[in-house]
Design an enzyme around this catalytic site. Sequence first.
Site, mmCIF file in Angstrom:
data_model
loop_
_atom_site.group_PDB
_atom_site.id
_atom_site.type_symbol
_atom_site.label_atom_id
_atom_site.label_comp_id
_atom_site.label_asym_id
_atom_site.label_seq_id
_atom_site.Cartn_x
_atom_site.Cartn_y
_atom_site.Cartn_z
ATOM 1 N N LYS A 277 46.890 45.362 46.257
ATOM 2 C CA LYS A 277 47.188 46.756 45.933
ATOM 3 C C LYS A 277 45.887 47.545 46.081
ATOM 4 C CE LYS A 277 50.423 49.633 44.320
ATOM 5 N NZ LYS A 277 50.911 49.433 42.944
ATOM 6 N N HIS A 278 45.905 48.574 46.894
ATOM 7 C CA HIS A 278 44.720 49.401 47.123
ATOM 8 C C HIS A 278 43.519 48.553 47.536
ATOM 9 C CE1 HIS A 278 46.864 52.925 45.886
ATOM 10 N NE2 HIS A 278 47.132 52.405 44.707
ATOM 11 N N ASN A 420 31.891 45.556 41.498
ATOM 12 C CA ASN A 420 31.573 44.256 40.919
ATOM 13 C C ASN A 420 32.862 43.475 40.670
ATOM 14 O OD1 ASN A 420 28.685 44.365 40.591
ATOM 15 N ND2 ASN A 420 29.003 45.885 38.988
ATOM 16 N N HIS A 526 31.724 46.111 49.230
ATOM 17 C CA HIS A 526 31.712 47.525 48.833
ATOM 18 C C HIS A 526 32.756 48.327 49.613
ATOM 19 C CE1 HIS A 526 28.411 47.271 46.094
ATOM 20 N NE2 HIS A 526 27.679 46.635 46.980
#
Length: 526
Positions: A277-278, A420, A526
């Site tokens: 999801k996302h 993180n 990231h």
Amino acid sequence: MAPQTPVPVRRALISVSDKTGLLDLGRALVAHGAEILSTGGSARALREAGIPVKDVSEHTGFPEILDGRVKTLVPQVHGGILGRRDLPEHLRQMEEHKIAPIDLVAVNLYPFEATVASGAGAEDCIENIDIGGPALIRAAAKNHDHVAVLTDPAQYADIITALGEGGTTLSQRRALAGAAYARTAAYDAAIAQWFAEQRDDLLPARMTVAGVRRESLRYGENPHQKAAFYTDGTNRPGVATARQIQGKALSYNNINDTDAAFEAVAEFTDPAVVIVKHANPCGIAVAATQAEAWDKALKCDPVSAFGGIVALNRPLEAEAAAKIATIFTEVIVAPDATEEARAILAKKKNLRLLLTGGLPDPTAAGIVVRSVAGGFLAQTRDNGRVDRADLKVVTKRAPTDAEMADLIFAFRVAKHVKSNAIVYVKDQATVGIGAGQMSRVDSARIAASKSADAAKAAGEAQPLTQGSVVASDAFFPFADGLEAAIAAGAVAVIQPGGSIRDDEVIAAADKAGIAMVFTGMRHFRH
């Protein structure tokens, strides 16, 4: 001044490796009075279809030489393409040197990209570097005020229509010229990248990123953003190579999330299910069967799974398909699917089913590119992975065999979670995931909190993280993140190590009686 009225095609040069649509184009040219110049296989195909054609060597009076490497690199060809019809001096020189104007050039290039993709040796790859073709294309594109250039069979239909309307228009020729330069740029980029790979230089001094638009998308991440989907020709199995069996068109976010899910599921060899999801996993599990793996993955975060992307590393089976179909799912991606599974999913008209034909190799080299203001960042794909032999036990207690297996699993999951990242795992399934937080301790707490919610939804008395192992994608800078994981019930930890406070973190683990191993490898995402 470029002519604004249609320019008739009286003479065309055709030299194509891809013969798609060739005969239709040839017949249309002849029907509208054009002379066709051609070479090699193109000329042969036209003649066999009864379409009149003149060999380039007959037109120029100069034979093909050097095993066909030199066929069109002669003044009679390039002069006919580059001569400006609006300059009397050009026309005078063309007449003086008996150079006939060429009004249309149809060229598609030697299949260099396909040759490389086939795994051919260096000699075959080099022989499929086209020289004359790009020269013809660039010449015709430069003189687009007077010459039309075709580089893709998909362009033929519009030109055939234009022939019936008196010729090509300036706007058509300009659009074709732009497409021509894009094609030669991509071709040269592929060749340059191949040479870079031959010398093991994946990040050369000059890098060109090239792609072919697969489709225009309704919008990007948000409705006010424009977007398109491009393929890069590498044929890495995934969303770019998949066949869509059913469902509405994919969105920008669907494509991005599907890629994240499929790359993650490829990390595992046993039957695995990834729910994303996302762009973040909200559940990953392996089990003896797909259906069991689905149940375990869904249990981690059943709320976030709603409207998610599901990836499998084996052909989708009916039992798993029936379970997945019980909740709203945007996309299912798998190497294949049984007929029974397809029939079950066919009842979900909006669900997209993508079949890739294979899995991406998680250890393969590759390049990842991201734009920044004024440029872009390029790096090799994160194809690192750790196995048991790579791990260093740093605590008084060593992990059990079962814990070690879960630790390795958890670290492979963490590789695909935004930093993180904190990942709790138990029995080869995620039981808590904390992603994308500015503080590692926050990721640990969020993962534990979501695990408690999932336990409540499953009717269990204690958090799923009780007795779990935990993975951190990067080192714990302080003991507080580890202490949060211990408070959540973690009994073993895997992390890269390398902090100046490693001793403090190890001491906290020993105080709690838990096991900890260092990987020496970080997985920031990231």
